[in-house]
Design an enzyme around this catalytic site. Structure first.
Site, PDB file in Angstrom:
ATOM      1  N   ARG A  34      -5.244 -10.073  -4.590  1.00 57.51           N
ATOM      2  CA  ARG A  34      -3.991  -9.330  -4.366  1.00 57.51           C
ATOM      3  C   ARG A  34      -3.845  -8.908  -2.909  1.00 57.51           C
ATOM      4  NH1 ARG A  34      -0.172  -5.811  -7.165  1.00 57.51           N
ATOM      5  NH2 ARG A  34       0.064  -3.799  -6.118  1.00 57.51           N
ATOM      6  N   ILE A  65       5.877  -5.274  -4.321  1.00 57.52           N
ATOM      7  CA  ILE A  65       4.878  -5.912  -5.177  1.00 57.52           C
ATOM      8  C   ILE A  65       4.607  -4.932  -6.306  1.00 57.52           C
ATOM      9  CG2 ILE A  65       2.986  -5.062  -3.704  1.00 57.52           C
ATOM     10  CD1 ILE A  65       1.414  -7.590  -4.498  1.00 57.52           C
ATOM     11  N   SER A  66       4.832  -5.371  -7.527  1.00 63.28           N
ATOM     12  CA  SER A  66       4.844  -4.465  -8.671  1.00 63.28           C
ATOM     13  C   SER A  66       3.469  -3.886  -8.963  1.00 63.28           C
ATOM     14  CB  SER A  66       5.368  -5.191  -9.912  1.00 63.28           C
ATOM     15  OG  SER A  66       6.696  -5.616  -9.729  1.00 63.28           O
ATOM     16  N   GLN A  67       3.477  -2.797  -9.698  1.00 67.55           N
ATOM     17  CA  GLN A  67       2.249  -2.146 -10.155  1.00 67.55           C
ATOM     18  C   GLN A  67       1.447  -3.131 -11.004  1.00 67.55           C
ATOM     19  OE1 GLN A  67       3.114   1.196 -12.618  1.00 67.55           O
ATOM     20  NE2 GLN A  67       0.971   1.746 -12.946  1.00 67.55           N
ATOM     21  N   PRO A  68       0.159  -3.307 -10.745  1.00 61.30           N
ATOM     22  CA  PRO A  68      -0.640  -4.253 -11.530  1.00 61.30           C
ATOM     23  C   PRO A  68      -0.565  -4.027 -13.036  1.00 61.30           C
ATOM     24  CG  PRO A  68      -1.863  -3.589  -9.593  1.00 61.30           C
ATOM     25  CD  PRO A  68      -0.622  -2.738  -9.628  1.00 61.30           C
TER      26      PRO A  68
END
Length: 278
Positions: A34, A65-68
């Site tokens: 990531r 970038i979205s939250q995992p």
């Protein structure tokens, strides 16, 4: 700690809180670095379970970038299989496309559409550097780009929408899945998973979420409404937190009786969906 250790710690955290349910999703998050998609951030920041803004215009965040944890929940709803062909609407950094590439494997394909040419170029370069040859990044409006009918086993949308675009519906194969963050008036925003069946779309589940609004053709329309009806009280509002499942059918496939008893009618200029809750 190095990046591999941090990835493992993130996976374990997401397994404990239930965001990761299956080993394929866990393995994909373990393999994709990531931090390569968020240059300039520390490793600890890159592997924290929160979203990160990657582009702003003035005071507005236009890409992140979205939250995992949210990514994992949406991947679990989508459930891509090896050799699947998957469409992503909203490339952003390319991180989610890399996860999808891991899930579909070398015999599968990922096509990802990004409205912003700069972001598309950066994502394409990062994915290429990491060796993801089964990912195609296209700089295009994800809701109006011409798509081949019945092409994809899965579609994932990474921006908030008010509807399921006609082009997404038409390119989804029978038994294919689509996961899209929908803005549901008076009920909030939910990433809802659907499977295409003989009746239209069958609900698979929903998770509360918060996404940036989709841009381009899908975000331009302000016509139409979303109506919510409680079967016990037709004037009451319904909250998806209490819902165990949904069934949705397109208006042209729905009977007048079904539309009349639907708990939710999503009415937009392109399509109308009637939704009943199981």
């Amino acid at each position: 700690m190095n990046d591999a250790t941090l990835r493992e710690a993130l996976v374990k955290q997401l397994q404990r809180n239930g965001a990761i349910q299956t080993e394929p999703v866990a393995a994909a998050l373990r393999r994709v670095p990531r931090h390569r998609f968020v240059p300039g951030m520390s490793l600890n920041q890159a592997y924290a379970d929160h979203a990160v803004a990657v582009k702003t215009i003035g005071d507005d965040v236009v890409s992140s970038i979205s939250q995992p944890g949210m990514i994992a929940q949406m991947l679990e709803l989508l459930a891509p299989l090896p050799s699947d062909n998957v469409l992503e609407v909203g490339t952003g950094t390319g991180y989610n496309a890399a996860l999808l590439a891991e899930l579909v494997g070398p015999t599968g394909t990922v096509t990802t559409l990004e409205l912003d040419e700069e972001l598309a170029g950066r994502a394409r370069a990062t994915l290429s550097e990491l060796g993801y040859t089964n990912v195609t990044v296209v700089a295009a409006d994800g809701s109006s780009y011409p798509l081949e009918p019945r092409r994809y086993n899965g579609i994932t949308v990474t921006a908030r929408s008010d509807d399921i675009a006609k082009s997404w519906w038409e390119t989804l194969r029978d038994d294919g899945r689509i996961v899209v963050p929908l803005r549901l008036e008076s009920a909030g925003e939910y990433a809802v998973g659907f499977e295409r069946s003989e009746i239209g779309l069958r609900g698979l589940g929903a998770h509360p979420c918060a996404f940036i609004a989709i841009r381009g053709a899908a975000g331009a329309s302000t016509e139409g409404d979303v109506f919510y009806r409680d079967p016990a009280d037709r004037n009451a509002k319904v909250c998806l937190r209490r819902i165990s499942g949904v069934i949705a059918v397109r208006r042209e496939d729905a009977t007048a009786e079904l539309l009349d008893r639907a708990d939710v009618v999503i009415a937009r200029p392109v399509t109308v969906f009637a939704v009943t809750f199981a």
